[in-house]
Design a protein around this motif. Structure first.
Motif, short mmCIF file in Angstrom:
data_model
loop_
_atom_site.label_atom_id
_atom_site.label_comp_id
_atom_site.label_asym_id
_atom_site.label_seq_id
_atom_site.Cartn_x
_atom_site.Cartn_y
_atom_site.Cartn_z
N THR A 100 5.06 5.95 -5.54
CA THR A 100 3.72 7.10 -4.93
C THR A 100 3.32 6.22 -6.91
O THR A 100 1.97 6.47 -6.96
N ILE A 101 4.07 5.96 -7.87
CA ILE A 101 3.30 5.40 -9.07
C ILE A 101 2.60 4.77 -8.91
O ILE A 101 1.15 4.52 -8.74
N ALA A 102 3.46 3.28 -8.55
CA ALA A 102 2.95 1.89 -8.09
C ALA A 102 2.06 2.01 -6.72
O ALA A 102 0.50 1.44 -7.25
N ASP A 103 1.85 2.53 -5.78
CA ASP A 103 1.14 2.60 -5.21
C ASP A 103 -0.76 3.23 -5.52
O ASP A 103 -1.85 2.86 -4.85
N GLY A 104 -0.04 4.35 -6.46
CA GLY A 104 -1.00 5.15 -6.90
C GLY A 104 -2.38 3.62 -8.40
O GLY A 104 -3.80 3.92 -8.20
N GLU A 105 -1.24 2.96 -8.45
CA GLU A 105 -1.50 1.79 -9.25
C GLU A 105 -2.06 1.31 -8.34
O GLU A 105 -3.22 0.10 -9.07
N VAL A 106 -1.75 0.59 -7.22
CA VAL A 106 -2.33 -0.01 -6.57
C VAL A 106 -4.43 0.11 -5.97
O VAL A 106 -5.03 -0.95 -5.63
N ARG A 107 -3.95 1.45 -5.55
CA ARG A 107 -4.74 1.96 -5.24
C ARG A 107 -6.71 1.83 -6.18
O ARG A 107 -7.19 1.53 -5.72
N TRP A 108 -5.53 2.12 -7.52
CA TRP A 108 -6.27 2.18 -8.75
C TRP A 108 -7.54 0.50 -8.79
O TRP A 108 -8.55 0.57 -8.93
N ALA A 109 -6.57 -0.14 -8.40
CA ALA A 109 -6.83 -1.76 -8.89
C ALA A 109 -7.60 -1.47 -8.16
O ALA A 109 -8.40 -2.68 -8.33
N ILE A 110 -7.23 -1.48 -6.89
CA ILE A 110 -8.33 -1.87 -5.67
C ILE A 110 -9.68 -1.65 -5.90
O ILE A 110 -11.14 -1.90 -5.77
N GLU A 111 -9.89 -0.15 -6.22
CA GLU A 111 -11.05 0.54 -6.78
C GLU A 111 -11.78 -0.04 -7.61
O GLU A 111 -13.43 0.16 -7.20
N HIS A 112 -11.18 -0.27 -8.70
CA HIS A 112 -11.98 -0.92 -9.92
C HIS A 112 -12.14 -2.36 -9.97
O HIS A 112 -12.77 -2.92 -10.66
N VAL A 113 -11.71 -3.25 -8.41
CA VAL A 113 -11.77 -4.56 -8.86
C VAL A 113 -13.29 -4.76 -8.51
O VAL A 113 -14.44 -4.75 -7.81
N PRO A 114 -13.76 -6.28 -9.15
CA PRO A 114 -15.30 -6.09 -9.46
C PRO A 114 -15.56 -7.19 -8.22
O PRO A 114 -14.85 -8.28 -7.48
N SER A 115 -16.68 -7.47 -7.66
CA SER A 115 -17.07 -8.22 -6.58
C SER A 115 -16.42 -9.65 -6.42
O SER A 115 -16.07 -10.60 -5.52
N GLU A 116 -16.53 -10.27 -8.36
CA GLU A 116 -16.51 -11.73 -7.95
C GLU A 116 -15.16 -11.59 -8.00
O GLU A 116 -14.93 -12.75 -7.49
N VAL A 117 -14.54 -10.85 -7.83
CA VAL A 117 -12.69 -11.49 -8.33
C VAL A 117 -12.44 -11.42 -6.53
O VAL A 117 -11.87 -11.76 -5.93
N ARG A 118 -13.17 -10.50 -5.72
CA ARG A 118 -13.31 -10.31 -4.30
C ARG A 118 -13.12 -11.77 -3.56
O ARG A 118 -12.81 -12.24 -2.48
N GLU A 119 -14.58 -12.20 -4.13
CA GLU A 119 -14.79 -13.28 -3.48
C GLU A 119 -14.19 -14.58 -4.25
O GLU A 119 -13.92 -15.27 -3.25
N VAL A 120 -13.04 -15.02 -5.30
CA VAL A 120 -12.21 -15.49 -5.17
C VAL A 120 -10.68 -15.48 -4.77
O VAL A 120 -10.78 -16.33 -4.13
N LEU A 121 -10.76 -14.28 -4.34
CA LEU A 121 -9.54 -14.08 -3.28
C LEU A 121 -9.39 -14.25 -2.05
O LEU A 121 -8.76 -15.51 -1.39
N LEU A 122 -11.00 -14.38 -1.58
CA LEU A 122 -11.19 -14.02 -0.66
C LEU A 122 -11.28 -16.02 -0.10
O LEU A 122 -10.86 -16.43 1.02
#
Length: 185
Positions: A131-153
């Motif tokens: 649950t600790i890692a799952d929470g960190e994953v959620r935090w990272a997703i919530e804080h990802v900038p749109s530029e990073v998402r565009e690169v990943l896409l």
């Protein structure tokens, strides 16, 4: 390449800076895990500081590569698995400035790797509490900038794997891809 041709896409310096800043934010959350096991070893912290300089407008120099490699060396030298993962998060954060604009699934690790290793470090540091890692994953997703998402896409989506790290990489990849971000995020 299993019958597929690799394709390159446009990757701006601004996008790499956004990636570097977000990667540093993710890796820094796990840095105390490393530092409690290797109090005098400053290599992972220096790697995070180096990527922050780049993200803030600094040049992408050989020094940044050296900082990333030094953090990876620190990971090999520390004995605790959680500290290893934390140092790898820092090393991958520093090396994010060198993400290739290649539409290849292996490049996705340069994008989501720092967050995945940080999540793994914190999970291992809390006796394997997923649950600790799952929470960190959620935090990272919530804080990802749109530029990073565009690169990943621009890259192929990761597939779910069997190991814990592979599952974290997949969760980050899928979560970032499915997240709708405001245009000015």
């Amino acid at each position: 390449m299993m019958g597929r041709e690799s394709k390159y896409f446009t990757l701006s310096l601004e996008s790499l800076r956004a990636l570097g800043n977000w990667a540093a934010d993710c890796a820094e959350r796990a840095l105390p895990v490393f530092e409690k096991h290797a109090v005098s070893d400053t290599r992972p912290r220096a790697a995070i500081e180096g990527i922050r300089v780049f993200a803030g407008g600094g040049k992408r120099t050989a020094q940044l590569r050296s900082l990333a490699l030094a953090a990876m060396t620190a990971a090999r030298e520390v004995g605790d698995p959680a500290a290893v993962a934390a140092a790898r998060a820092a090393g991958l954060a520093a090396s994010s400035a060198y993400t290739h604009p290649l539409a290849d699934v292996h490049q996705t690790k340069h994008v989501v790797g720092p967050a995945a290793y940080a999540a793994l470090a914190l999970e291992l540091d809390h006796a394997g509490d997923s649950t600790i890692a799952d929470g960190e994953v959620r935090w990272a997703i919530e804080h990802v900038p749109s530029e990073v998402r565009e690169v990943l896409l621009q890259m192929p989506a990761r597939q779910a794997g069997n190991g814990r790290l592979d599952k974290l990489l997949y969760a980050l990849d899928a979560g970032i891809r499915s997240r709708t971000l405001p245009q000015d995020a």
